[in-house]
Design a protein around this motif. Structure first.
Motif, PDB file in Angstrom:
ATOM      1  N   SER A 164      -5.035   0.773  -9.179  1.00 16.57           N
ATOM      2  CA  SER A 164      -6.225  -0.097  -8.962  1.00 16.57           C
ATOM      3  C   SER A 164      -5.965  -1.640  -8.826  1.00 16.57           C
ATOM      4  CB  SER A 164      -7.647   0.283  -9.756  1.00 16.57           C
ATOM      5  OG  SER A 164      -8.004   1.351  -9.820  1.00 16.57           O
ATOM      6  N   ALA A 165      -5.102  -1.861  -9.875  1.00 15.23           N
ATOM      7  CA  ALA A 165      -4.629  -3.287 -10.081  1.00 15.23           C
ATOM      8  C   ALA A 165      -3.686  -3.582  -8.864  1.00 15.23           C
ATOM      9  CB  ALA A 165      -3.757  -3.342 -11.438  1.00 15.23           C
ATOM     10  N   SER A 206      -3.967  -2.217  -6.006  1.00 14.98           N
ATOM     11  CA  SER A 206      -4.659  -2.221  -4.635  1.00 14.98           C
ATOM     12  C   SER A 206      -5.405  -3.687  -4.610  1.00 14.98           C
ATOM     13  CB  SER A 206      -5.811  -1.372  -4.677  1.00 14.98           C
ATOM     14  OG  SER A 206      -5.251   0.115  -4.936  1.00 14.98           O
ATOM     15  N   GLN A 207      -5.643  -4.284  -5.776  1.00 17.03           N
ATOM     16  CA  GLN A 207      -6.371  -5.628  -5.643  1.00 17.03           C
ATOM     17  C   GLN A 207      -5.432  -6.680  -5.208  1.00 17.03           C
ATOM     18  OE1 GLN A 207      -9.429  -4.244  -6.155  1.00 17.03           O
ATOM     19  NE2 GLN A 207      -9.789  -6.509  -6.508  1.00 17.03           N
ATOM     20  N   CYS A 208      -4.053  -6.336  -5.426  1.00 20.16           N
ATOM     21  CA  CYS A 208      -3.089  -7.347  -5.188  1.00 20.16           C
ATOM     22  C   CYS A 208      -2.970  -7.297  -3.596  1.00 20.16           C
ATOM     23  CB  CYS A 208      -1.676  -6.955  -5.749  1.00 20.16           C
ATOM     24  SG  CYS A 208      -1.732  -7.286  -7.454  1.00 20.16           S
ATOM     25  N   ALA A 257      -5.192  -6.254  -1.412  1.00 21.27           N
ATOM     26  CA  ALA A 257      -6.713  -7.300  -0.866  1.00 21.27           C
ATOM     27  C   ALA A 257      -6.187  -8.543  -0.916  1.00 21.27           C
ATOM     28  CB  ALA A 257      -7.809  -6.736  -1.879  1.00 21.27           C
ATOM     29  N   VAL A 258      -5.671  -9.055  -1.854  1.00 25.55           N
ATOM     30  CA  VAL A 258      -5.266 -10.699  -2.078  1.00 25.55           C
ATOM     31  C   VAL A 258      -4.358 -10.964  -0.855  1.00 25.55           C
ATOM     32  CG1 VAL A 258      -3.976 -12.286  -3.554  1.00 25.55           C
ATOM     33  CG2 VAL A 258      -5.799 -10.812  -4.432  1.00 25.55           C
ATOM     34  N   GLU A 266     -12.306   4.607  -4.932  1.00 21.61           N
ATOM     35  CA  GLU A 266     -11.345   3.925  -5.724  1.00 21.61           C
ATOM     36  C   GLU A 266     -10.774   4.842  -6.827  1.00 21.61           C
ATOM     37  OE1 GLU A 266      -9.774   0.509  -6.278  1.00 21.61           O
ATOM     38  OE2 GLU A 266     -10.384   0.586  -4.294  1.00 21.61           O
ATOM     39  N   SER A 292       0.825  -1.061  -0.018  1.00 21.19           N
ATOM     40  CA  SER A 292       0.090   0.165  -0.055  1.00 21.19           C
ATOM     41  C   SER A 292       0.732   1.289  -0.001  1.00 21.19           C
ATOM     42  CB  SER A 292      -1.071   0.067   1.192  1.00 21.19           C
ATOM     43  OG  SER A 292      -1.927  -0.689   1.253  1.00 21.19           O
ATOM     44  N   LYS A 330      -5.967 -11.004   2.351  1.00 19.51           N
ATOM     45  CA  LYS A 330      -6.537 -12.327   2.801  1.00 19.51           C
ATOM     46  C   LYS A 330      -5.794 -13.416   2.997  1.00 19.51           C
ATOM     47  CE  LYS A 330     -11.044 -12.737   1.688  1.00 19.51           C
ATOM     48  NZ  LYS A 330     -11.793 -11.636   1.317  1.00 19.51           N
ATOM     49  N   ARG A 337     -17.682   2.517  -3.043  1.00 25.74           N
ATOM     50  CA  ARG A 337     -16.597   1.961  -3.599  1.00 25.74           C
ATOM     51  C   ARG A 337     -15.843   2.693  -4.613  1.00 25.74           C
ATOM     52  NH1 ARG A 337     -14.152  -3.393  -3.983  1.00 25.74           N
ATOM     53  NH2 ARG A 337     -12.259  -2.848  -4.676  1.00 25.74           N
ATOM     54  N   ASN A 370      -6.677   6.636  -6.197  1.00 23.21           N
ATOM     55  CA  ASN A 370      -5.902   5.905  -7.145  1.00 23.21           C
ATOM     56  C   ASN A 370      -5.083   6.923  -8.109  1.00 23.21           C
ATOM     57  OD1 ASN A 370      -5.641   3.076  -5.898  1.00 23.21           O
ATOM     58  ND2 ASN A 370      -7.677   2.842  -6.984  1.00 23.21           N
TER      59      ASN A 370
END
Lengths: 263, 232, 256
Positions: B211-212, B214-216, B218-219, C64, B161, B222, C60, C68
């Protein structure tokens, strides 16, 4: 009472002779969490003024059952009718039921940022539309009944576990419910505080409240219950008056359970 | 509302790409320097080294209290002077904005990574240290083989992050007139007059990359979660 | 060393006044930006936890988008791009706004919306940190979700996030410096001006640094005060004293 394999269907609650409809009616209730079936076609009828104690090993679905009755958990199929209102997905019906049903949780769930009195006043003011003065009067009366009115202006964090649970009972009572649900109310308490909460519940029972209690406190069941309901693996296995249940349980599973918890 | 013409973006693409490369290079360099330095700072504070931990704490607090732009101006001014002192004893060495930017971001991020790692160090179970002592492991091996791997694994979402924020912060080299992605777009806009298309494209590029990433995050989060207890 | 502040610039004003003027813009931008961001942030943060799919997805999306894209790029979008995308009458009116306001208003809007997205994430984290039993107890008492949020959930969540909100306050004061790229003459911009005009780089940047440090110290004091004021009685034991440097985190990333 008819006994089908693993399924009990109550046609008439035994203590009810006047023929009035049950105040809580559960028919063929099913609740699943993913692949796990917590409630497997459970049926139960509770008459007005009846005290039901629900017991069983962990995972038997007893908490799930009472949490479905005020729609804290949403059932998957079957019928629940409380005080004549059927619980489907209609929001207004759900709110109506919750106004008439009080719930006491294992972890108290008091609102830590409000004083004891304010905890008891919040719902009457916002839901029953009482004035603050009326709500305060009612709160003090009920706190007095529960013998904790001297803590009225303290905050939950300043009270012991037993005191907090009694406040939680008072908070539910301030809504003047017709039915009280108890979800293992003493399981999270230190042993020396269990009795004060049980005494409060006994007092409530003697005043004629309809109660459904999930508990392991068998002494309480013997003293107060009209019926003991034994559940295992999502089904009601046995249902009988306390004397019958404790002395001459009909099923093996019930007898095994009793052997484990009564030493 | 005048006509939007996104074909200019296609024509400017190679130049934008070189700007993006600069941003990514800066991010990577700052990450590397920042993590190494940050870990050092964190360990110095964690081990409560006598004078050094005080100094490190002051540095970190100072850096984090002032805006990044001001830090850039400071280092732009100070780095040549300090390097001059260290090497030839006197004259400031003009090293140019690019290297200044690399050094500055590394030193700046070190302050932030250091805090993340320090919190991670504090959260490691005391028992881990005791087990290492019982096994007669040296301090160096303790941290290298037992403690730091655990800290980095647990802290990886937060570190990622912070790196995403670092990537966004590199855009501020604009004030030093360096050609990162934003700088490239700005220069292109001066040439083709297409401010709107240029800046919108830059925004979309940043949005996509961050964004991509940020998804990582989140993964990663988890994966670090403790297994959930099955409902009874 | 700081005597340069008393020298006079080209327009006859002492340089110290330049700094003061810059500080003024910084404070105004940060103050109004904060309150706008706070209001929007709470709404979006609650929206993130709502059960209504449309509301939660919209929230959301907001978070985002605004988290970002770098703040600098957002400033450029509001200042350069927006007037071009609006109908030409409105666009021209915006472009003709007199100098300080022409840059100040876009900077304010940009900073507020950016910070709101960050506050929304803090609020969401606070709400999700509450035990589930709180919303269950509210539901069991018959409270509607909006009442539960208003009287039970949000009051508790806000108390939980006071420390991280203070970091956001410091963040907004630092982020006002980005407004210099679209022409707002805030503190950092003025200090650079002074340094370029007098070559007294150390004094110029040093003064600005000291001022930002003082702002950080004020924020720390304010947080300690607010934390004490909203403390829930009976929770003294649990609270850990946060040091000044913890508060100053500013750009620390909350959970996505």
């Amino acid at each position: 009472m008819m006994t089908l394999r693993g399924e009990q269907i109550m046609l008439q609650p035994e203590s009810d002779t006047s023929g009035t409809p049950p105040i809580v009616l559960v028919e063929r209730l099913v609740k699943r969490y993913g692949a796990f079936t917590a409630l497997n076609s459970v049926s139960l009828a509770v008459g007005k003024g009846e005290k039901i104690v629900i017991c069983g090993p962990s995972g038997s679905g007893k908490s799930t059952l009472i949490r479905c009755i005020n729609h804290i958990e949403r059932h998957d199929s079957g019928r629940i009718v409380v005080d004549g209102i059927e619980l489907r997905d209609q929001l207004s019906d759900i709110y109506s039921v919750r106004r008439e049903v009080g719930m006491v949780f294992q972890s108290f769930n008091l609102f830590p940022h409000l004083s004891v009195a304010e905890n008891c006043m919040l719902a009457p003011v916002k839901v029953r539309k009482l004035t603050r003065a009326e709500a305060r009067d009612r709160a003090m009366t009920i706190l007095r009944k529960v013998r904790i009115e001297d803590q009225a202006d303290k905050y939950p964090g300043q009270l012991s576990g037993g005191q907090q649970q009694r406040v939680a009972i008072a908070r539910a009572l301030c809504m003047q419910p017709k039915v009280m649900l108890f979800d293992e109310p003493t399981s999270a308490l230190d042993p020396e505080m269990v009795q004060e909460v049980l005494d409060t519940m006994v007092g409530l029972a003697r005043d004629g409240m309809t109660m459904l209690c999930v508990t392991h406190e068998m002494g309480f069941a013997r003293e107060v219950a009209d019926r003991v309901v034994f559940m295992d693996q999502g089904m009601i296995v046995e249902e009988s008056p306390p004397e019958t249940f404790f002395q001459a349980a009909k099923t093996d599973r019930a007898r095994n359970f009793l052997k484990q918890i009564i030493r | 509302m005048s006509e939007l013409d996104f074909t200019v973006v296609l024509r400017a693409w190679p130049y934008l790409l070189s700007g993006l490369q600069f941003s990514l290079a800066l991010t990577a360099a700052a990450f590397a320097v920042g993590m190494v330095l940050g870990t050092t700072f964190a360990l110095i504070q964690h081990l409560e080294v006598p004078v050094l931990s005080r100094l490190v704490r002051i540095y970190i607090t100072l850096i984090r209290s002032i805006p990044l732009i001001l830090v850039l101006f400071w280092f732009f001014f100070l780095v040549p002077t300090v390097l001059g002192y260290l090497t030839s004893g006197g004259r400031p060495i003009p090293i140019g904005p690019t290297y200044t930017a690399f050094i500055t971001f590394g030193l700046f991020e070190a302050a932030y990574y250091s805090e993340i790692i320090r919190v991670g160090l504090r959260s490691v179970n005391k028992g881990q240290f005791e087990a290492c002592q019982a096994l007669a492991l040296s301090s160096f091996d303790t941290y290298r083989s037992v403690i730091m791997p655990q800290v980095l694994k647990v802290a990886s979402p937060i570190i990622l992050s912070q790196t995403i924020i670092l990537f966004q912060d590199t855009s501020l080299v604009y004030v030093l007139s360096l050609t990162d992605l934003v700088g490239a777009a700005s220069k292109m806009a001066q040439l083709n007059g297409r401010l709107v298309e240029m800046y919108l494209t830059v925004a979309v590029i940043y949005l996509a990359i961050c964004s991509a990433a940020s998804q990582c995050v989140a993964v990663l989060r988890k994966r670090n979660e403790l297994p959930r207890v099955v409902r009874q | 060393m700081f005597d340069v502040l008393f020298e006079r610039g080209l327009d006859g004003r002492p340089y110290g006044l330049y700094l003061l003027s810059g500080l003024g813009w910084t404070l105004v931008l940060a103050f109004f930006g904060w309150w706008i961001a706070f209001s929007i942030g709470i709404v979006v943060g609650v929206g993130r936890t709502a059960s209504n799919k449309i509301v939660s997805i919209a929230s959301r999306l907001y978070v985002e988008v605004f988290r970002n894209i770098p703040l600098l790029v957002q400033m450029f979008l509001w200042f350069f791009v927006l007037p071009e995308l609006l109908p030409s009458a409105v666009g021209s009116w915006i472009k003709q706004m007199p100098p300080p306001w022409g840059a100040f208003i876009p900077a304010l809007v940009c900073l507020a919306l950016y910070t709101a997205a960050r506050i929304a994430e803090q609020v969401r984290a606070g709400i999700e940190a509450l035990p589930r039993g709180q919303s269950e107890a509210s539901a069991a008492l018959g409270l509607a979700p909006s009442q539960a949020y208003r009287f039970v959930i949000v009051p508790q969540a806000m108390r939980l996030i006071v420390p991280s909100l203070t970091s956001e306050v410091m963040g907004i004061y630092k982020n006002t410096s980005v407004a210099m790229t679209i022409g707002v003459l805030e503190l950092t911009a003025e200090s650079r001006q002074i340094s370029e005009m007098t070559f007294q780089t150390f004094a110029a940047f040093g003064s600005a640094t000291l001022i930002y440090l003082s702002l950080a110290l004020c924020a720390y004091q304010l947080m300690t005060y607010i934390d004490d004021k909203v403390r829930i009685p009976g929770t003294e034991v649990i609270k850990r004293k946060r040091s000044f440097s913890d508060v100053v985190a500013g750009a620390k990333a909350p959970a996505p």
